[in-house]
Every structure is written in structure tokens, then in C-alpha cells.
Scaffold this motif. Structure first.
Motif, PDB file in Angstrom:
ATOM      1  N   UNK A 308       0.745  -1.310   0.045  1.00 45.31           N
ATOM      2  CA  UNK A 308      -0.121   0.035   0.056  1.00 45.31           C
ATOM      3  C   UNK A 308       0.688   1.186   0.011  1.00 45.31           C
ATOM      4  N   UNK A 309       1.810   1.267   0.771  1.00 45.70           N
ATOM      5  CA  UNK A 309       2.869   2.262   0.951  1.00 45.70           C
ATOM      6  C   UNK A 309       3.524   2.605  -0.232  1.00 45.70           C
ATOM      7  N   UNK A 312       1.424   3.890  -3.014  1.00 48.44           N
ATOM      8  CA  UNK A 312       1.264   5.355  -2.853  1.00 48.44           C
ATOM      9  C   UNK A 312       2.075   6.054  -3.304  1.00 48.44           C
ATOM     10  N   UNK A 313       3.520   5.638  -2.891  1.00 47.98           N
ATOM     11  CA  UNK A 313       4.761   6.542  -3.501  1.00 47.98           C
ATOM     12  C   UNK A 313       4.950   6.410  -5.004  1.00 47.98           C
ATOM     13  N   UNK A 314       4.414   5.398  -5.656  1.00 48.74           N
ATOM     14  CA  UNK A 314       4.653   5.255  -6.937  1.00 48.74           C
ATOM     15  C   UNK A 314       3.598   6.188  -7.608  1.00 48.74           C
ATOM     16  N   UNK A 315       2.302   6.257  -7.142  1.00 45.59           N
ATOM     17  CA  UNK A 315       1.263   6.869  -7.446  1.00 45.59           C
ATOM     18  C   UNK A 315       1.620   8.344  -7.497  1.00 45.59           C
ATOM     19  N   UNK A 316       2.138   8.881  -6.385  1.00 44.42           N
ATOM     20  CA  UNK A 316       2.560  10.022  -5.963  1.00 44.42           C
ATOM     21  C   UNK A 316       3.953  10.838  -6.919  1.00 44.42           C
ATOM     22  N   UNK A 317       4.223   9.640  -7.647  1.00 41.72           N
ATOM     23  CA  UNK A 317       5.371  10.008  -8.568  1.00 41.72           C
ATOM     24  C   UNK A 317       7.012   9.538  -7.960  1.00 41.72           C
ATOM     25  N   UNK A 318       7.010   8.722  -7.384  1.00 42.34           N
ATOM     26  CA  UNK A 318       8.380   8.269  -6.980  1.00 42.34           C
ATOM     27  C   UNK A 318       8.996   7.503  -7.862  1.00 42.34           C
ATOM     28  N   UNK A 401      -1.231   0.391  -7.650  1.00 44.91           N
ATOM     29  CA  UNK A 401      -2.629   1.330  -7.695  1.00 44.91           C
ATOM     30  C   UNK A 401      -3.651   0.553  -7.130  1.00 44.91           C
ATOM     31  N   UNK A 404      -4.137   0.320  -3.552  1.00 44.00           N
ATOM     32  CA  UNK A 404      -4.599   1.386  -2.752  1.00 44.00           C
ATOM     33  C   UNK A 404      -6.106   1.585  -2.531  1.00 44.00           C
TER      34      UNK A 404
END
Lengths: 404, 220
Positions: A308-309, A312-318, A401, A404
Motif C-alpha cells: 500500500x505504501x 502510494x509512493x509510486x502513484x505520487x510520482x516516486x 494502484x 490503494x
């Protein structure tokens, strides 16, 4: 805030899991530190022995029956005529000289300073050992040449009184003094002759502690052994003398004596100790491998629990690099914590083990031990985390994704 | 701003091929608030995922500002997600070890770094959604509705041109749902942000400029 802080927060949040994950590394580091500290203490002890006894030869009468005197290993009931001393000295000097010449006058041993060694005359310290009874106790009396003896046994220190110097004086080893109860100033009767006790030596952890020392000529006269000696201790007056050459030459050339180099024994002991240390370090390396594998499994498990974490980081552009860095930072911190904890545990273990394994040894702090501990722990942590970090960074964004 | 040209997505599990999204064509303009309505399994989340650069389409093109985002490298798409898109999910998806302020500022960490400017912007956004007094709280210390508002603020941190929201009011009560929708409409109007919101809740369409209905992977 940066990725480092995020990793720090993560470590703080999962304290128990972090401790569990790092436990293998902590144990391995502790074993490494303890092994090294004990090995260093042991090596130091052996080097001390080599320096103290190493540059010397002991010459006994050659005998087929290797009897010992009350377990001291100091005699055989046979004697060397004192008149043989010049011949022995000549063979010794000649062997040392040719030994240096064969080596081009250069010091050959590792760690030795370079340059031509200064050849100083060796000290020949003859001794006569005799058994007698003092205060109803069995005792060994050693007749010594004071000047040569004090040069040869340079580590001797007087606990009370002074060193023996006259024919009507004797000096006691520390244990002898304690068990017989004699004190400085007392008269000690040897074969009906009263001699004055002028000093008691400090403990030397050697057979000397159990003896009574008198002047060689006086002891020879007391026991009717004029012109005879039980052994000769030859101390080379140079640190890196080819004493092994002298040992071989004496055994080959002088009939009726047997020369033994203490240095060879100490070096053999040194070699054995080093080999044992290497084997132990091999086991420690194995424990590191197991710790790395255990850590790898745990970090992989953690990643599955952190989908999940990561998602989230991938989705936020990491980026992949950022995700990898995040996991590597966590590994760095775990390694740092594991290294510090492992060092403290290892130092504690060494403090207990070293004095038990090598009598009278204390462990010493050295700055490179904690540095090594931390580096080893960090290396192990990073190696164990590299693939899981790569795996997490390669996770497809779609999978992330869905988490999440 | 966003243009989907014959976008489709098929999944194959064994011999079974499932068409999750079929031949979708639509455009969304700058500042437009589009609601995509549909039942569970209609393919709306998959469509959103493809527009957001997370799921690769099996066919067709997803163009943003005229560029096909699926022609880009992974890193360029990651940068695109960070700087051009804001995501809001059904669940708040906050990092429990970070404060409200840090959670809102989190996207900046993967962009130009969490600078002072980013934290100030996060503080402003917290104020806009009425959480000024909660910026130092942790997610576990605030309500579900407040967590959702944090997630929305986070989506707007980098001043994105597009916000993709997947069932953002899924499990909220009516009052909180209204608050969340107010935030969305306010942001959309104020910042000219294009919003694509996926939902199965028909009540939300009143906030939208346009509504698309999806069924069995296709727009009706």
C-alpha cells in the motif's frame, strides 16, 4: 523532510520488526567483535611471551630420560661442566654471526626495522638446580650468576628486600616466600648452613616463583657440585637474532647438551592461535551469510506487507531510484543500529571470554573495532536489502494502484 | 487537455480474455469537472488508471496536452504523475508516521524536494480544507472525513493540471461527502483544474460539468 526522514519514521514505527530483522546481524557482529578482540588480546599476550622469552635459548644436558624436577621441567639429574661454557659460547657466537651474514646483515622478519642489526654479545646465565628440605618442605634451590641472571631475566622485580648478590645470601620466588612463611632478614638453613634471606621476587608466572635463589658458587659448594651446572639460559641481546641457527649449531656441534629455542615454541603457539582465529572468523563469516539470508527473507516479507505504501509512493510520482534509496536508507539505519548493538554485545562477550581464555588478559578499546562492526553490519544489511529494494522499485504501478 | 482515442484494456487469465475497457473515446477540457458514473466492475477505475499513467492500455492512445503518455519512459511517467496529476483514492491512504502537514507535502518529496515553499503550500491547502489546527496531528488522531480532506489537499499540492479521483466519497456520510465535494468543486473552479471523478453515486453528478456513464467497459 527527505527520504532519509521517511525511512527513519518507518524504522521508528516498526521497532519490534526492525529489532527482529536486525537481530541476526547483531549476533554476527557481536561474534565478529568478540573474536577479534579476544584474538588481538591473545596475539598481544603471545607477542609479549615472544619478546620476553623468545630471544633466548635454553641449554640442558642431553639425556635420553626426559625427567623433570617436580614438574618444573628444569633438570634431569645430569649436569653440564662449567668448563664447557667457553666452547658453547664460541659455537653460539659463530652461528649467530654466520646467520646474519647469510641474511646479508638484513633483518628478515616481518615487522622488524630495516637496516643492519647491531650484534651485541649474548648473555649466558648458568644455573644449578638442587633439591633440599627447608622448614620441613621440599624445596628447589637455584644457584645463579647474579649479573648474568639479572640481564637474562630482565623482567624480575623485587617485591621486598633486594636482589641476591653475596654468597651468604638467598632470595625467594614469590610463591616460595608465601608457602614457607620466610621473610626478608630471616635465616634459611640449607644443608646445615644458615643463609640470610635478602629479598622476595614479584610473581613471574614461571617456575622461578617456587624456587630459592643463591649465588652459583655458594650453591655448588653447599651441594658438593663444584664446577657443575644444570642448565644455561642464553639471552640473545638483539631482538631479531637468528637464534634458530644457534640452536641447530649447538645441537649439532656440542656433544652432551641439548639446546631449545623458546622462540620457535612461542612462534608455533602464535601460528596455532592465528589458525584457530582464522577458523573462528570463517565461522563468523558463515554466520554473516546466514544473517544476510534471514534479513533478506524478512525484508522481502516486509515489502509484501508494505504494498500500500509503495503503491502510494509510486502513484505520487516516486521514481525507481527514489524507492530503492528509501529501502537502502532503511537498511543503512538498521545496519547502523545493528552495528552499534552488536559491538556493545561483542565487547561485553570479549570482556568475559578473554580473561577466561588467556589468564591475566584484559580487553582493550580500539576505535577500529566499532568502525569495523558498523561497516560489517551496514554491508550485510545493504546486501540483504538490495534485491528486495530492486523488487519494490520494479513493482508495476498498476499493481501498486490496486493496493490503494 | 485529456484525450482518449479508442482506449481499450484486456486481461488474459489462462484461456479467458476479459475486456475491462472497450474502445473508449472522450475528451476533457481544461478546468472541466467530469464525473464517470458506473457500477462496480464497469471498467471506470481501469480507465482512470490508464489516464493516470499507471496501467498500460492494450490498445488506443491516452494523450495529455497532445502527447501520448504511454510513449514516455517509466521515469518520465513518474514525473508526470508527480507534477501534472493529483490522485485521490477511495481510502485516504495516508502515511501513519507522518503528520498531516508532511502527508500533504509528501508529493514534493518525489519532485523538487520538500522545500520550505512546499511546506508553506501544504499549510495553505490545509487551511483551505479547514485543517489548519490539525497540521501537527497524525492520521490516527483525526476523523475519517478529515483524513479524506488531507488526501485531497495532497492531490492539489503540486498545483496539478489534472486530478483523478477514484470513489473519493465511497464510505463517507452525507455531510462529509458534501464537504469533500465542496473542496473538489472549489479547487476545480479556483485553479482551473481538470477533474475526472469516478463514482457509482448518482448524487455527485450535480457537481459535475459533464457526466459519462460506463457499462461493461464502454461509455454509453
Amino acid at each position: 523532510m527527505n527520504l532519509y526522514h521517511v525511512a527513519l519514521h518507518e524504522i521508528g514505527r516498526r521497532k519490534t520488526r526492525t529489532a527482529y530483522t536486525a537481530s541476526g546481524v547483531v549476533i554476527s557482529v557481536a561474534l565478529l567483535v568478540a573474536s577479534i578482540i579476544v584474538a588481538v588480546a591473545g596475539q598481544k599476550d603471545i607477542v609479549l611471551i615472544i619478546n620476553r622469552y623468545g630471544h633466548s635459548l635454553t641449554i640442558f644436558p642431553a639425556t635420553s630420560s626426559e625427567t623433570t624436577l617436580k614438574g618444573f621441567g628444569i633438570g634431569s639429574g645430569q649436569y653440564i661442566p662449567e668448563s664447557a661454557l667457553p666452547a658453547i659460547r664460541e659455537v653460539y657466537d659463530s652461528a649467530i654471526k654466520s646467520g646474519w651474514e647469510a641474511r646479508g646483515g638484513w633483518v628478515m622478519e616481518p615487522g622488524a626495522p630495516s637496516g643492519v642489526a647491531l650484534l651485541q654479545p649474548a648473555t649466558f646465565a648458568p644455573r644449578l638446580y638442587e633439591e633440599t628440605t627447608i622448614s620441613d618442605r621440599h624445596a628447589v634451590v637455584a644457584g645463579v650468576d647474579p649479573e648474568a641472571e639479572y640481564k637474562s631475566r630482565f623482567w624480575w622485580e623485587v617485591e621486598t628486600g633486594k636482589l641476591v648478590s653475596r654468597p651468604d645470601e638467598v632470595m625467594a620466588g614469590s610463591v616460595f616466600g608465601k608457602i614457607t612463611g620466610v621473610n626478608v632478614g630471616d635465616r634459611v638453613e640449607i644443608n646445615g648452613h644458615p643463609l640470610k634471606l635478602v629479598g622476595v621476587l614479584r610473581e613471574t608466572d614461571s617456575p622461578d616463583d617456587y624456587m630459592l635463589f643463591g649465588i652459583l658458587s655458594a650453591v655448588q659448594e653447599l651441594f658438593g657440585k663444584q664446577g657443575l651446572i644444570s642448565m644455561i639460559n642464553v639471552r640473545a641481546m638483539c631482538n631479531y637474532c637468528p637464534i634458530g641457527d644457534a640452536e641447530v649449531a649447538l645441537n649439532k656441534t656440542v656433544v652432551g647438551v641439548r639446546a631449545t629455542s623458546q622462540r620457535e615454541l612461542a612462534l608455533a603457539q602464535h601460528e596455532i592461535f592465528r589458525n584457530v582465529t582464522n577458523v573462528i572468523l570463517g565461522f563468523v563469516a558463515l554466520s554473516f551469510l546466514i544473517a544476510c539470508m534471514a534479513m533478506f527473507n524478512m525484508v522481502m516479507g516486509t515489502i509484501h506487507g508494505r504494498l500500500r505504501e509503495i503503491g502510494l509512493f509510486k502513484v505520487l510520482g516516486a521514481s525507481r531510484g527514489q524507492l530503492m534509496r528509501l529501502f537502502i536508507y532503511e537498511a543503512l539505519m538498521m545496519g547502523l543500529l545493528g552495528g552499534v548493538a552488536g559491538y556493545l554485545l561483542g565487547y561485553g562477550m570479549a570482556s568475559r571470554i578473554a580473561p577466561w581464555l588467556i589468564a591475566g588478559t584484559d580487553v582493550e578499546f580500539s576505535w577500529w573495532h566499532p568502525v569495523l562492526a558498523i561497516l560489517a553490519a551496514i554491508t550485510c544489511s545493504i546486501l540483504a536489502t538490495l534485491y528486495p529494494a530492486f523488487f519494490a522499485s520494479r513493482m508495476r504501478a498498476a499493481e501498486a494502484f490496486r493496493a490503494l | 487537455m485529456i484525450e482518449c482515442k479508442a482506449v481499450s484494456k484486456t486481461y488474459q487469465i489462462g484461456d479467458t480474455v476479459t475486456e475491462a475497457v472497450r474502445n473508449i473515446c472522450f475528451k476533457a477540457q481544461v478546468g472541466e469537472f467530469v464525473v464517470i458514473l458506473g457500477h462496480s466492475g464497469s471498467g471506470k477505475s481501469t480507465l482512470l488508471s490508464m489516464i493516470g499513467g499507471l496501467t498500460r492500455p492494450s490498445g488506443g492512445q491516452v494523450a495529455v496536452a497532445g502527447e501520448d503518455i504511454w510513449q514516455w519512459s517509466d521515469n518520465k511517467r513518474a514525473k508526470f504523475r508527480n507534477q501534472t496529476i493529483g490522485f485521490v483514492f477511495q481510502f485516504a491512504s495516508l502515511i501513519p508516521t507522518l503528520t498531516v502537514l508532511d502527508n500533504i507535502a509528501l508529493p514534493s518529496l518525489f519532485g523538487e524536494g520538500m522545500t520550505r515553499a512546499a511546506r508553506l503550500r501544504a499549510r495553505d491547502l490545509a487551511g483551505i480544507v479547514g485543517l489548519s489546527d490539525k497540521i501537527d496531528s497524525y492520521p490516527s488522531e483525526i476523523s475519517g472525513g478529515q483524513q479524506r480532506r488531507v488526501a485531497i489537499s495532497r492531490a492539489f499540492l503540486n498545483d496539478p493540471r489534472i486530478v483523478l479521483a477514484d470513489e473519493p466519497t465511497g464510505d463517507l456520510d452525507e455531510a462529509t461527502e458534501a464537504q469533500v465535494m465542496d473542496v473538489f468543486t472549489g479547487m476545480c473552479r479556483q485553479h482551473k483544474t481538470t477533474i475526472l471523478m469516478v463514482t457509482h453515486n448518482r448524487d455527485l453528478i450535480k457537481s459535475a460539468d459533464r457526466t459519462l456513464v460506463m457499462k461493461d467497459g464502454a461509455i454509453l
